[in-house]
Scaffold this motif. Sequence first.
Motif, PDB file in Angstrom:
ATOM      1  N   GLY A 181      16.979  -3.784  -1.138  1.00 30.69           N
ATOM      2  CA  GLY A 181      18.088  -3.110  -1.203  1.00 30.69           C
ATOM      3  C   GLY A 181      18.917  -3.389  -2.535  1.00 30.69           C
ATOM      4  N   GLU A 182      18.661  -4.438  -3.085  1.00 30.60           N
ATOM      5  CA  GLU A 182      19.338  -4.971  -4.295  1.00 30.60           C
ATOM      6  C   GLU A 182      18.842  -3.924  -5.582  1.00 30.60           C
ATOM      7  OE1 GLU A 182      18.041  -8.719  -5.218  1.00 30.60           O
ATOM      8  OE2 GLU A 182      19.339  -9.117  -7.092  1.00 30.60           O
ATOM      9  N   ALA A 183      17.596  -3.622  -5.417  1.00 24.28           N
ATOM     10  CA  ALA A 183      17.062  -2.638  -6.240  1.00 24.28           C
ATOM     11  C   ALA A 183      17.708  -1.325  -6.303  1.00 24.28           C
ATOM     12  CB  ALA A 183      15.445  -2.507  -6.201  1.00 24.28           C
ATOM     13  N   PHE A 184      17.605  -0.744  -4.909  1.00 20.54           N
ATOM     14  CA  PHE A 184      18.663   0.605  -4.743  1.00 20.54           C
ATOM     15  C   PHE A 184      19.915   0.226  -5.589  1.00 20.54           C
ATOM     16  CE2 PHE A 184      15.427   1.851  -1.472  1.00 20.54           C
ATOM     17  CZ  PHE A 184      15.798   3.144  -1.701  1.00 20.54           C
ATOM     18  N   ASP A 185      20.746  -1.016  -5.025  1.00 21.88           N
ATOM     19  CA  ASP A 185      21.989  -0.922  -5.670  1.00 21.88           C
ATOM     20  C   ASP A 185      22.200  -0.970  -6.940  1.00 21.88           C
ATOM     21  OD1 ASP A 185      23.096  -1.229  -2.792  1.00 21.88           O
ATOM     22  OD2 ASP A 185      23.061  -3.246  -2.678  1.00 21.88           O
ATOM     23  N   LYS A 186      21.305  -1.631  -7.574  1.00 17.55           N
ATOM     24  CA  LYS A 186      21.341  -1.849  -9.062  1.00 17.55           C
ATOM     25  C   LYS A 186      20.863  -0.575  -9.981  1.00 17.55           C
ATOM     26  CE  LYS A 186      20.479  -6.819  -9.595  1.00 17.55           C
ATOM     27  NZ  LYS A 186      19.410  -7.882  -9.742  1.00 17.55           N
ATOM     28  N   THR A 187      20.071   0.235  -9.349  1.00 19.11           N
ATOM     29  CA  THR A 187      19.485   1.349  -9.821  1.00 19.11           C
ATOM     30  C   THR A 187      20.794   2.240  -9.647  1.00 19.11           C
ATOM     31  OG1 THR A 187      17.183   0.885  -9.206  1.00 19.11           O
ATOM     32  CG2 THR A 187      17.780   3.062  -9.804  1.00 19.11           C
ATOM     33  N   ALA A 188      21.530   2.412  -8.428  1.00 15.81           N
ATOM     34  CA  ALA A 188      22.500   3.256  -8.455  1.00 15.81           C
ATOM     35  C   ALA A 188      23.647   3.025  -9.447  1.00 15.81           C
ATOM     36  CB  ALA A 188      22.830   3.196  -7.011  1.00 15.81           C
ATOM     37  N   GLN A 196      33.741  -4.925   3.923  1.00 15.28           N
ATOM     38  CA  GLN A 196      34.748  -5.257   3.041  1.00 15.28           C
ATOM     39  C   GLN A 196      34.542  -4.600   1.681  1.00 15.28           C
ATOM     40  OE1 GLN A 196      34.188  -9.517   2.438  1.00 15.28           O
ATOM     41  NE2 GLN A 196      35.000  -9.900   4.501  1.00 15.28           N
ATOM     42  N   ILE A 197      33.507  -3.464   2.023  1.00 17.43           N
ATOM     43  CA  ILE A 197      33.129  -2.704   0.752  1.00 17.43           C
ATOM     44  C   ILE A 197      34.256  -2.301  -0.286  1.00 17.43           C
ATOM     45  CG2 ILE A 197      32.286  -0.357   0.166  1.00 17.43           C
ATOM     46  CD1 ILE A 197      30.038  -0.617   2.098  1.00 17.43           C
ATOM     47  N   ALA A 198      35.328  -1.768   0.502  1.00 15.17           N
ATOM     48  CA  ALA A 198      36.739  -1.158  -0.556  1.00 15.17           C
ATOM     49  C   ALA A 198      37.169  -2.777  -1.343  1.00 15.17           C
ATOM     50  CB  ALA A 198      37.511  -0.690   0.335  1.00 15.17           C
ATOM     51  N   TYR A 226      34.788  -4.771  -8.259  1.00 15.31           N
ATOM     52  CA  TYR A 226      34.342  -5.742  -8.933  1.00 15.31           C
ATOM     53  C   TYR A 226      32.781  -5.625  -9.097  1.00 15.31           C
ATOM     54  CZ  TYR A 226      38.389  -8.239  -7.864  1.00 15.31           C
ATOM     55  OH  TYR A 226      39.994  -8.583  -7.557  1.00 15.31           O
ATOM     56  N   GLY A 227      32.327  -4.528  -8.564  1.00 14.66           N
ATOM     57  CA  GLY A 227      30.858  -4.016  -8.681  1.00 14.66           C
ATOM     58  C   GLY A 227      30.165  -5.011  -7.821  1.00 14.66           C
ATOM     59  N   GLY A 228      30.524  -5.745  -7.049  1.00 12.01           N
ATOM     60  CA  GLY A 228      29.559  -6.815  -6.142  1.00 12.01           C
ATOM     61  C   GLY A 228      30.391  -7.591  -5.250  1.00 12.01           C
ATOM     62  N   VAL A 229      29.723  -8.478  -4.475  1.00 14.53           N
ATOM     63  CA  VAL A 229      30.582  -9.306  -3.758  1.00 14.53           C
ATOM     64  C   VAL A 229      31.112 -10.228  -4.303  1.00 14.53           C
ATOM     65  CG1 VAL A 229      30.582 -10.465  -1.504  1.00 14.53           C
ATOM     66  CG2 VAL A 229      29.047  -8.667  -1.548  1.00 14.53           C
ATOM     67  N   VAL A 230      32.684 -10.632  -4.162  1.00 13.11           N
ATOM     68  CA  VAL A 230      33.272 -12.012  -4.612  1.00 13.11           C
ATOM     69  C   VAL A 230      33.482 -12.824  -3.507  1.00 13.11           C
ATOM     70  CG1 VAL A 230      35.311 -12.719  -5.762  1.00 13.11           C
ATOM     71  CG2 VAL A 230      34.615 -10.212  -6.201  1.00 13.11           C
TER      72      VAL A 230
END
Length: 360
Positions: free
Chosen positions: A167-174, A36-38, A43-47
């Motif tokens: 993984g969260e650190a990767f995502d937030k840093t990105a 469901q990434i697209a 929203y920049g994250g999962v709703v």
Amino acid sequence: MKVLGIETSCDETGVAVYDTAIGGAGGLRAHAVYSQIALHAEYGGVVPELASRDHVRKLLPLVRQTLAEAGMDVRDIDGVAYTAGPGLVGALLVGAGVARSLAWALEVPAIGVHHMEGHLLAPLMEDDPPEPPFVALLVSGGHTQLVAVDAIGSYRLLGETLDDAAGEAFDKTAKMMGLPYPGGPQLAALAAQGTPGAFAFPRPMTNRPGLDFSFSGLKTQVLLAWQGSDRSEATRADIARGFEDAVVDTLAIKCARALDAAGCDTLVVAGGVGANRQLRAKLQADARRRAGRVCFPRPALCTDNGAMIAFAGALRLEAGQQADAAVHVTPRWDMASLPPLATAAGFGNGDSGLENAATR
Ligand SMILES: Nc1ncnc2c1ncn2[C@@H]1O[C@H](COP(=O)(O)OP(=O)(O)OP(=O)(O)O)[C@@H](O)[C@H]1O
Ligand SMILES: [Mg+2]
């Protein structure tokens, strides 16, 4: 036994058929994942509500597609496994509702699977699977854990993150550096262009004993470096490389400590960050140095998928476990509360830790 696996804990709809027969048609018969990434990207994250609704739309077509790929009719299924937790409650309920209804209609057993046990067991679907005891490094979007696996189903938490998951650190840093959601794989691709050592970030919590992790301070260090930089493409790649090296080193240092603490020489790695090439290379080099072994699932089975749920569920169904007919999910669920597999026979009577946890 041919088990249909259903995964809907977050933003991936995963379906698979795993056949426990040895040889021949045995093994993973088919699996499909709809991401469901697209849907969530803007929203920049999962709703959560959007995730649930999309699982409703995609799950049954994906079940039909997977059965067709496996060359099977729905009546060929001997059991249904679904992710019962941890995860988003609405998303979990979609999978549990479909799985339970299918099992009821087909008059076959169903079982609620712990999502992280699914991740942990995924490497055991590959050739020459490791046998317990081993240490598992679970590195995903929501978890960073070191687990001593004494037997399948018997798990002891050795250490975990005190704040962000890897993984969260990767995502937030990105995200901080302007990469689109979910940034983990993109940050890793960018890091491959960067110069090692151009930015040296700390390896958090490695200079004191213990097996816990903390990645939020590292994230702040990266933000400061990024804000103080020329923000060129080359610098962005160098910072990404510095960040990735810090995470990979930190994970590798703690894995070595965990293996020492558990007296094991086999490490199993699972979860989305397990697809990271630098991490795989580093842990492989470390295993060679220790004359030990490290086992990963193929990259497609590192992130969420139905195959790991079908496999974990098949092991428990074959051991005689099953859930009752109600639709239960457990959004928060301690993996250490699962019953071991070896003593699992007869757990279908409602007294198992699995059922108790799944009915809470
Ligand atoms: N090559 C990669 N390098 C770094 N991180 C990656 C890579 N590929 C995927 N990830 C990260 O893995 C995470 C997704 O993994 P996974 O699907 O296992 O997590 P999740 O299901 O969201 O979390 P959990 O299983 O804890 O509920 C994301 O944070 C993503 O950025
Ligand atoms: Mg996951």
